[in-house]
Design a protein around this motif. Structure first.
Motif, PDB file in Angstrom:
ATOM      1  N   GLY A 418       7.830   3.279   1.055  1.00  0.00           N
ATOM      2  CA  GLY A 418       6.641   4.122   1.001  1.00  0.00           C
ATOM      3  C   GLY A 418       5.407   3.380   0.532  1.00  0.00           C
ATOM      4  O   GLY A 418       4.458   3.994   0.030  1.00  0.00           O
ATOM      5  N   LEU A 419       5.381   2.038   0.709  1.00  0.00           N
ATOM      6  CA  LEU A 419       4.242   1.267   0.212  1.00  0.00           C
ATOM      7  C   LEU A 419       2.956   1.664   0.924  1.00  0.00           C
ATOM      8  O   LEU A 419       2.907   1.717   2.158  1.00  0.00           O
ATOM      9  CB  LEU A 419       4.465  -0.233   0.408  1.00  0.00           C
ATOM     10  CG  LEU A 419       5.636  -0.884  -0.328  1.00  0.00           C
ATOM     11  CD1 LEU A 419       5.570  -2.398  -0.144  1.00  0.00           C
ATOM     12  CD2 LEU A 419       5.665  -0.514  -1.801  1.00  0.00           C
ATOM     13  N   PRO A 453       7.133  -5.192  -3.945  1.00  0.00           N
ATOM     14  CA  PRO A 453       7.726  -5.079  -5.277  1.00  0.00           C
ATOM     15  C   PRO A 453       9.244  -4.931  -5.183  1.00  0.00           C
ATOM     16  O   PRO A 453       9.749  -4.018  -4.529  1.00  0.00           O
ATOM     17  CB  PRO A 453       7.089  -3.790  -5.818  1.00  0.00           C
ATOM     18  CG  PRO A 453       6.893  -2.940  -4.588  1.00  0.00           C
ATOM     19  CD  PRO A 453       6.594  -3.908  -3.457  1.00  0.00           C
ATOM     20  N   TRP A 454       9.974  -5.817  -5.837  1.00  0.00           N
ATOM     21  CA  TRP A 454      11.431  -5.720  -5.855  1.00  0.00           C
ATOM     22  C   TRP A 454      11.954  -5.177  -7.191  1.00  0.00           C
ATOM     23  O   TRP A 454      13.141  -4.851  -7.312  1.00  0.00           O
ATOM     24  CB  TRP A 454      12.049  -7.087  -5.576  1.00  0.00           C
ATOM     25  CG  TRP A 454      11.801  -7.545  -4.176  1.00  0.00           C
ATOM     26  CD1 TRP A 454      10.911  -8.492  -3.763  1.00  0.00           C
ATOM     27  CD2 TRP A 454      12.437  -7.068  -2.991  1.00  0.00           C
ATOM     28  NE1 TRP A 454      10.951  -8.628  -2.392  1.00  0.00           N
ATOM     29  CE2 TRP A 454      11.886  -7.764  -1.891  1.00  0.00           C
ATOM     30  CE3 TRP A 454      13.427  -6.103  -2.741  1.00  0.00           C
ATOM     31  CZ2 TRP A 454      12.281  -7.548  -0.573  1.00  0.00           C
ATOM     32  CZ3 TRP A 454      13.827  -5.884  -1.436  1.00  0.00           C
ATOM     33  CH2 TRP A 454      13.258  -6.593  -0.367  1.00  0.00           C
ATOM     34  N   PRO A 474      -1.086  -0.836  -9.195  1.00  0.00           N
ATOM     35  CA  PRO A 474      -0.200  -0.325 -10.246  1.00  0.00           C
ATOM     36  C   PRO A 474       0.915   0.581  -9.724  1.00  0.00           C
ATOM     37  O   PRO A 474       2.036   0.548 -10.239  1.00  0.00           O
ATOM     38  CB  PRO A 474      -1.158   0.446 -11.161  1.00  0.00           C
ATOM     39  CG  PRO A 474      -2.490  -0.172 -10.927  1.00  0.00           C
ATOM     40  CD  PRO A 474      -2.510  -0.568  -9.487  1.00  0.00           C
ATOM     41  N   GLY A 475       0.651   1.356  -8.701  1.00  0.00           N
ATOM     42  CA  GLY A 475       1.647   2.300  -8.197  1.00  0.00           C
ATOM     43  C   GLY A 475       2.862   1.662  -7.570  1.00  0.00           C
ATOM     44  O   GLY A 475       3.889   2.343  -7.355  1.00  0.00           O
ATOM     45  N   TYR A 476       2.798   0.352  -7.275  1.00  0.00           N
ATOM     46  CA  TYR A 476       3.938  -0.311  -6.648  1.00  0.00           C
ATOM     47  C   TYR A 476       5.167  -0.339  -7.557  1.00  0.00           C
ATOM     48  O   TYR A 476       6.303  -0.397  -7.076  1.00  0.00           O
ATOM     49  CB  TYR A 476       3.561  -1.735  -6.238  1.00  0.00           C
ATOM     50  CG  TYR A 476       2.996  -1.879  -4.845  1.00  0.00           C
ATOM     51  CD1 TYR A 476       2.319  -0.822  -4.230  1.00  0.00           C
ATOM     52  CD2 TYR A 476       3.118  -3.065  -4.134  1.00  0.00           C
ATOM     53  CE1 TYR A 476       1.794  -0.959  -2.960  1.00  0.00           C
ATOM     54  CE2 TYR A 476       2.601  -3.215  -2.856  1.00  0.00           C
ATOM     55  CZ  TYR A 476       1.932  -2.160  -2.269  1.00  0.00           C
ATOM     56  OH  TYR A 476       1.427  -2.302  -1.006  1.00  0.00           O
ATOM     57  N   ALA A 477       4.972  -0.331  -8.871  1.00  0.00           N
ATOM     58  CA  ALA A 477       6.110  -0.411  -9.791  1.00  0.00           C
ATOM     59  C   ALA A 477       7.067   0.755  -9.587  1.00  0.00           C
ATOM     60  O   ALA A 477       8.293   0.597  -9.666  1.00  0.00           O
ATOM     61  CB  ALA A 477       5.614  -0.443 -11.235  1.00  0.00           C
ATOM     62  N   ASP A 478       6.536   1.925  -9.311  1.00  0.00           N
ATOM     63  CA  ASP A 478       7.378   3.105  -9.132  1.00  0.00           C
ATOM     64  C   ASP A 478       8.083   3.146  -7.783  1.00  0.00           C
ATOM     65  O   ASP A 478       8.943   4.004  -7.564  1.00  0.00           O
ATOM     66  CB  ASP A 478       6.537   4.380  -9.285  1.00  0.00           C
ATOM     67  CG  ASP A 478       6.007   4.559 -10.699  1.00  0.00           C
ATOM     68  OD1 ASP A 478       6.669   4.074 -11.636  1.00  0.00           O
ATOM     69  OD2 ASP A 478       4.924   5.160 -10.849  1.00  0.00           O
ATOM     70  N   LEU A 479       7.722   2.218  -6.879  1.00  0.00           N
ATOM     71  CA  LEU A 479       8.289   2.225  -5.529  1.00  0.00           C
ATOM     72  C   LEU A 479       9.331   1.138  -5.324  1.00  0.00           C
ATOM     73  O   LEU A 479       9.868   0.998  -4.226  1.00  0.00           O
ATOM     74  CB  LEU A 479       7.159   2.070  -4.497  1.00  0.00           C
ATOM     75  CG  LEU A 479       6.084   3.160  -4.532  1.00  0.00           C
ATOM     76  CD1 LEU A 479       4.975   2.839  -3.536  1.00  0.00           C
ATOM     77  CD2 LEU A 479       6.670   4.531  -4.238  1.00  0.00           C
ATOM     78  N   ALA A 480       9.647   0.389  -6.363  1.00  0.00           N
ATOM     79  CA  ALA A 480      10.641  -0.686  -6.243  1.00  0.00           C
ATOM     80  C   ALA A 480      11.989  -0.121  -5.816  1.00  0.00           C
ATOM     81  O   ALA A 480      12.318   1.032  -6.125  1.00  0.00           O
ATOM     82  CB  ALA A 480      10.774  -1.421  -7.573  1.00  0.00           C
TER      83      ALA A 480
END
Length: 579
Positions: A418-419, A453-454, A474-480
């Motif tokens: 969902g990036l 983001p892994w 910043p929102g990428y952290a929640d999509l790992a």
């Protein structure tokens, strides 16, 4: 015998559940990896081939059939590797030829085919051929490999014609002779560091065919052809009608695109790759074709279909579908047009919603004008900021619709998480030449190229041990993946289920028919097997209100259903009662 059984068990089903005997490229789901942004193994902040190899299990678990690698060749990286200085080697930024061989071997172990980019329209200005052309001077065999011309005007100070670069500005740059005086001009439809090759020269044909053989001999399974419609230019290089847009008007009306001679190139290439059929039967059994896919921004659909006639390319990207507004009538017309044009030449259709050149669909579908236009230009901090919740909901629905359509499909790295695009990248970090050449008026494509983001923490969210070459939002952290794997309703689990059910039901080889009683703002289709029996129904609600679903087992839905109703911006696959 065991090896043959292993091959057969990996084939997708045909509609109704039997094993498909259609070639893999007619129904495959292919995942694009942009090497700079996938995974960084050596800590320099840029993704590399060992990094890709280390994450291939993610793709096998996701359920795709192949990966496509954007360029990893030796390059000054003025255009993200699409400015190639050596077509037969790996840039040290990404690793070595041995790393590429290891990647291909590991992918094949995981039953993933490998497609690589080839860039035949131009080279880098750092390519040995171009250095030789500048040194040899006008009229030389070395210059005949490129498009050099004298300028217009009494002193030759005006470009040879009015063509414009895709990255803004004139498509011509003037050279300087050894004595310091102004010389000829050379053509570059993209950046000035990307001189166009002259495809009227047999030496160019021979060189690129040799390049294809080099990589085929190393075991790759196909090629994605960059700027496939641009190799051959109109005789005499006449001025262009600059009021035309090749993405919406007939591109064949423009003298630099879609010229008839390009089809002769691909007939030769098709014959070349077919020589390799059967060389990897231990891996793929009888389904051992090599595949050619063209990036051709060509309109109308019938002109694009000419590229996939039986003796030319296997696939072309369906950019018309990607650019269709989020509206039921527009999407239905786009699907109908695409299937009819490809079907007329016996080719499968190929579907795509995102790639490294356009705004990710999770972002562009969140724009306020998404129902009127499909924005593909980069979005920056000074532009309207899309609604991320709306964008992701629509993106999930759009993907569920796309993966139900007959034919092959392409996914872009990270969309299964969902990036979104990074739409607030500051000017000082931008690297796409579009930004500089446009004087900052076009933001460029960096927003869709931000590293994956892994992990949910660390300096690069698991991308690598150092700071990434582009900052992540910043929102990428929640999509790992670790935040999504096994979580019901997550985007990652949605993609995994869509791909599993698509394979089990053989939707890629099905036939589509529209259901006649659907409301005007709902796309409703039935997928049929070879006997005309319904396998599944798919509905996408593009209206502002929920609609009632007919009876049937829900196989997968892009979002939560509402007590037997299909909410807005949601797609559902159902199995027909009794089937």
């Amino acid at each position: 015998m065991a090896a043959a059984r292993r091959v057969l068990d990996r084939r997708p089903a045909s509609p109704g559940g039997t094993v498909s005997n259609q070639p893999w490229w007619r129904h495959a789901v292919i995942y694009q990896v942009y090497p700079r942004s996938w995974a960084d193994a050596d800590g320099d902040g840029v993704g590399d081939l060992p990094g890709i190899t280390s994450r291939l299990e993610h793709l096998a678990d996701l359920g795709v059939d192949a990966l496509w690698l954007s360029p990893f060749y030796v390059s000054p990286q003025n255009d993200g590797g699409y400015d190639v200085a050596d077509f037969r080697d790996v840039d040290p930024l990404f690793g070595t030829l041995a790393d590429l061989d290891a990647l291909v071997a590991r992918a094949h172990d995981l039953r993933l085919r490998v497609v690589v980019d080839v860039v035949p329209n131009h080279t880098s200005s750092e390519h040995p051929w171009f250095h030789a052309a500048l040194a040899a001077g006008p009229g030389s065999p070395e210059r005949a490999r490129y498009v050099f011309r004298p300028g217009r005007g009494d002193d030759g100070s005006e470009p040879p014609n009015n063509w414009q670069s895709k990255f803004d500005g004139p498509a011509w740059t003037r050279t300087t002779d050894p004595d310091g005086s102004p010389g000829e001009w050379y053509l570059h439809l993209f950046d000035g560091s990307q001189p166009d090759l002259d495809w009227t020269n047999p030496e160019v044909h021979a060189e690129l065919e040799s390049v294809l053989r080099f990589w085929l001999d190393r075991g790759v399974d196909g090629f994605r052809i960059d700027v496939a419609h641009g190799l051959v230019k109109a005789d005499g290089l006449p001025d262009a009608d600059l009021s035309l847009d090749e993405t919406r008007d007939r591109s064949s009306l423009l003298p630099m695109w879609d010229q008839p001679g390009v089809h002769d190139v691909y007939r030769r290439w098709r014959a070349l790759v077919e020589e390799y059929r059967g060389t990897q039967t231990a891996l793929w059994g009888e389904d051992d074709d090599r595949m050619l896919c063209g990036e051709a921004w060509v309109q109308p659909a019938e002109a694009l279909a000419a590229y996939v006639r039986p003796d030319e390319l296997h696939q072309t990207f369906n950019f018309s579908f990607l650019m269709t507004p989020w509206r039921a009538d527009a999407l239905r017309a786009s699907v109908d047009d695409a299937l009819a044009s490809a079907g007329a030449v016996g080719a499968p259709q190929t579907w795509v919603l995102s790639n490294h050149d356009v705004v990710r669909h999770a972002t562009r579908l969140g724009r306020s004008d998404a129902t009127q236009v499909a924005e593909v230009e980069g979005i920056g901090p000074r532009d309207e900021q899309p609604d991320p919740v709306l964008g992701l909901r629509r993106a999930r629905a759009a993907t569920a619709l796309m993966l139900a359509l007959p034919g092959s499909a392409y996914l872009y790295q990270g969309e299964e998480l969902g990036l979104p695009d990074h739409t607030r990248l500051p000017d000082e970090v931008l690297q796409d030449p579009t930004f500089a050449r446009s004087g900052g008026t076009r933001h460029g494509r960096d927003g869709c190229r931000v590293p994956v983001p892994w992990a949910s923490d660390g300096p690069s969210l698991g991308f690598g041990p150092g700071e990434p070459w582009l900052p992540q939002p910043p929102g990428y952290a929640d999509l790992a993946p670790g935040r999504q794997r096994g979580v019901e309703g997550s985007t990652l689990e949605l993609y995994r289920r869509l791909l599993r059910v698509r394979r089990e039901l053989g939707l890629g080889t099905a036939t589509l028919t529209w259901l006649p009683d659907a409301p005007p703002d709902v796309l409703a289709l039935r997928l049929l097997d070879a006997d005309g029996t319904g396998v599944a129904e798919v509905r996408t609600n593009l209206s502002d209100a929920p609609v009632t679903l007919p009876a049937g087992e829900v196989l997968v839905a892009s979002g939560d259903l509402d007590d037997g109703r299909l909410p807005s911006d949601t797609t559902v696959w159902t199995r027909l009662t009794g089937s």
